[in-house]
Design an enzyme around this catalytic site. Sequence first.
Site, short mmCIF file in Angstrom:
data_model
loop_
_atom_site.label_atom_id
_atom_site.label_comp_id
_atom_site.label_asym_id
_atom_site.label_seq_id
_atom_site.Cartn_x
_atom_site.Cartn_y
_atom_site.Cartn_z
N CYS A 104 10.10 -3.89 -9.76
CA CYS A 104 11.33 -3.75 -8.99
C CYS A 104 12.35 -4.76 -9.51
CB CYS A 104 11.08 -3.90 -7.49
SG CYS A 104 10.24 -5.43 -7.02
N GLY A 135 0.77 -1.24 0.00
CA GLY A 135 0.00 0.00 0.00
C GLY A 135 0.80 1.29 0.00
#
Length: 439
Positions: A380, A262
Amino acid sequence: MKPLPLPKQKNLRADCAWVIYQILEQGKSSRECLERVQRRHNARDNAWLQEMSLGVMRRLPILQYWLRTLLDRPLKGNKKVVEHLILLGLYQLNFSRVSKHAAVGETVAAASYLNAAGLKGLVNAVLRNFQREELASKPVDDAIINSGLPKWLYKAIEEAYDADADHVRNETNAMAPIWLRVNTLQTSLTAFTEALDGAGVQYTLSDQHSDAIILTNREDITALPGFEKGHFAVQDGAAQLAAHYLKPQANERILDCCAAPGGKTGHIVERAPNTEYVLALDADASRLKRVEENMTRLKHQVEIKQGDAAAPDSWWDGKLFDRILLDAPCSATGVIRRHPDIRWLRKANDIDNLAQLQRRILDTLWGLLKPGGTLLYATCSILPKENATQIAQFLSDTPDAMLSPITKTETPEKPGRQIKPGEQQMDGFYYARLVKSAE
């Protein structure tokens, strides 16, 4: 390898060996394993458990090389965990501040807690021979072993980064700093830094991020000023670029896909508090609990749903989105310095499978985007197959998709921004911004 139960009685080194076993033999994440054993120990010992187990992950190739040199034959069955205990002992002897006496004596004693009291003599002999033969001082002429990386990843970095490969590998093995993002809806950067100053917390500011803090030392995050009040979130500098590149605006419908835990969702709200609707979507119900906890602490109002991004019929309300952030499932090779177990959990064939999943999700979400809308693709990862190659192919295959450059050097054939590990102290990350034709 069959499952290994947690030792019945707690012991620091036995529990640490169990964690290492779970990662390397059972494919479990360090976070999952450490959470189980850390319930048995105090805060100081928990820090030790994390430092040692993740340290072994960083140094595994050379530790295994020494182990093969010292051990006549591999251990099998329920005794296999003793090999992981020895790896821990070798790490303590050569890479930690643990006294030599404790590194040997306490590691030998831990074998009893692993139901391997009969192998205490073996553990002692291996560790003593390591010291006696001074193996740590003998150079190993193998670049892959010295890199601390699996062979497939070593070669993938070599292929992708060529002359810069050594630098990328070195940064991949470095320790990552802790970044904080100030929640500007609850406080200001000035007020927050004044609170840190008052608490004696050392930090630096970032030239690239207007609301970021980089901690100088490892800190107990929950004890920092303003934690309970939601004054900040823990978020690496590279991840903080997501909301900046997405450019959310007021009165828009925004989807944050694969949103857990989040951090990016919260930042989107902070940059556009008057936006109409923000949906945080993730397939993992357990990880969505973290999203709920973070949104509650930060005092953000968003919709949170569990759902498969590639199967929107189960969660989508049929209304198109103005902006979509797709933080795609990926190899996570850009955050290995933060999660060193990833290098051993990922396999070479995972990359093709992940690239196929990324493309399937990308194709699906493109249909949920308004004409003229923006989709920000993020991973990532530091591997081109998941990043620039992926987006270049999507642009070639999708007539109504156009590149919205983040950097001046981008082209549809070489799209996006690849951030290398350690660049401006950030994790390895990739971003590409796409716009859907309005016609």
